[in-house]
Write an enzyme that holds these catalytic residues in place. Structure first.
Site, PDB file in Angstrom:
ATOM      1  N   TYR A 126      -2.700  -0.576  10.068  1.00 13.04           N
ATOM      2  CA  TYR A 126      -2.846  -0.988   8.665  1.00 13.04           C
ATOM      3  C   TYR A 126      -1.534  -0.717   7.928  1.00 13.04           C
ATOM      4  CZ  TYR A 126      -4.231  -0.586   3.736  1.00 13.04           C
ATOM      5  OH  TYR A 126      -4.302  -0.697   2.371  1.00 13.04           O
ATOM      6  N   SER A 160       0.849  -1.185   0.000  1.00 13.27           N
ATOM      7  CA  SER A 160       0.000   0.000   0.000  1.00 13.27           C
ATOM      8  C   SER A 160       0.883   1.231   0.000  1.00 13.27           C
ATOM      9  CB  SER A 160      -0.885   0.019   1.254  1.00 13.27           C
ATOM     10  OG  SER A 160      -1.510   1.270   1.431  1.00 13.27           O
TER      11      SER A 160
END
Length: 269
Positions: free
Chosen positions: A155, A142
Site C-alpha cells: 500500500y 498517504s
C-alpha cells in the site's frame, strides 16, 4: 483554483473523504462528477447533496479499467460541457500482512487501484485540462507514501508511486495553466478497511493510534483549501505532519518508531 462554477471529478465519491469532498465542493458552487464502483453509495451521496443532475452526477466506474477510463472524459464533458479539475481520491489498502504472505493477486490489486487508477484518470483528462483557462489535479497519496508502515508495505509503495508521479507532473506542467497538488493524509476516520474488501475492524493503516484519526469532513476541508491555494504539497492531520518532520530528521528512527506502533496496532486486530 477556486471551485465556484468549475466542474470537478472526484473519485471515491460514494463514501469517506470522497463523499465529503463532493458535498463541500457543491456547497462552494462547483459541479461534481462523482466516481465510485458502488452504485448504492453514489445514490446516497446524491441524496445527501440534495441537488439535481445538473450539479452532481454519479458515475459507476472501475478506475482500473483502462479502456473505460479513456472514454470517461467524453461522458463527463457531454453532460457538464467542460471539466476543470480532478481529485484522485479513491484507494484501497492491502490485507494486514507482511510482503512474504501476500499473493500476487493482492499485490496487483493494490497497485492497480491506488497507482494505475490515478495514472489512467490523469492521462485521460490531462489533454482536456490543457485546453482550459485553468485546471487542477489533486492526487491523494498517504502518510504511508513517505514513511513505511509494516503490514502495509505494498500500500505504501503504491502511494509513494503516486507521490513521485504527482511531483513529476507538477514539474512537467509548471509552464501551463494546470496546477498539481499531492496530498498526504494521516489517520482518517473512514471505512477504508471494509471498502477494500477486508475483514476486521475499521483500522486506518496510517494510524499509529486511532486517537489521532481526523474526521473525513475536516480532511476534505484541508484538501479543498490546498487546491484553492494551489499548494504543491499538503499533509492532512497532526500525525502526518509530525511524522513528516520526524522522517526528515531521521528516517531510520522514524521507521523504527512506526514499526513498534504498528506491532501494537496489529496485535489488537
Amino acid at each position: 483554483m477556486q471551485p465556484a462554477n468549475k466542474t470537478i471529478v472526484v473519485t471515491g465519491a460514494g463514501s469517506g473523504i470522497g463523499r465529503e469532498l463532493t458535498l463541500q465542493l457543491l456547497r462552494k458552487g462547483a459541479n461534481v462528477a462523482g466516481v465510485d464502483i458502488n452504485q448504492n453509495a453514489l445514490s446516497e451521496t446524491q441524496q445527501l447533496a440534495g441537488v439535481g443532475d445538473e450539479r452532481f452526477k454519479g458515475y459507476v466506474l472501475d478506475i482500473t479499467d483502462q479502456a473505460r477510463v479513456e472514454n470517461f472524459p467524453t461522458e463527463v464533458i457531454t453532460h457538464f460541457g467542460a471539466v476543470d479539475g480532478l481529485i484522485n481520491n479513491a484507494g484501497i489498502i492491502q490485507p494486514f500482512k507482511p510482503v512474504n504472505e501476500l499473493t500476487f493477486d493482492q499485490i496487483n490489486r493494490v497497485m492497480q487501484v491506488n497507482f494505475y487508477g490515478t495514472v489512467y484518470l490523469t492521462k485521460a483528462f490531462l489533454p482536456h485540462f490543457l485546453q482550459r483557462p485553468e485546471a487542477h489535479i489533486v492526487n491523494v497519496s498517504s502518510m504511508g507514501g513517505f514513511i513505511p508502515f509494516p503490514g502495509q508495505t505494498l500500500y505504501g509503495a503504491a502511494k509513494a508511486a503516486v507521490k513521485i508521479f504527482t511531483e513529476g507532473l507538477h514539474a512537467e506542467l509548471a509552464d501551463t495553466a494546470v496546477r498539481v497538488t499531492v496530498v498526504h493524509p494521516g489517520a482518517i476516520a473512514t471505512n477504508i478497511t471494509a471498502n477494500s474488501g477486508l475483514p476486521g475492524p475499521k483500522v486506518d493503516p496510517n494510524a499509529a493510534s486511532s486517537k489521532m484519526a481526523l474526521s473525513a469532513s475536516k480532511a476534505a476541508d484541508i484538501i479543498i483549501r490546498a487546491m484553492e491555494k494551489n499548494k504543491y504539497r499538503v499533509t492532512v492531520g497532526k500525525d502526518a505532519t509530525l511524522l513528516d518532520i520526524l522522517y526528515r530528521l531521521s528516517p531510520k528512527r522514524a521507521s523504527r518508531f512506526i514499526g513498534k506502533m504498528m506491532k501494537k496496532t496489529l496485535s489488537k486486530m
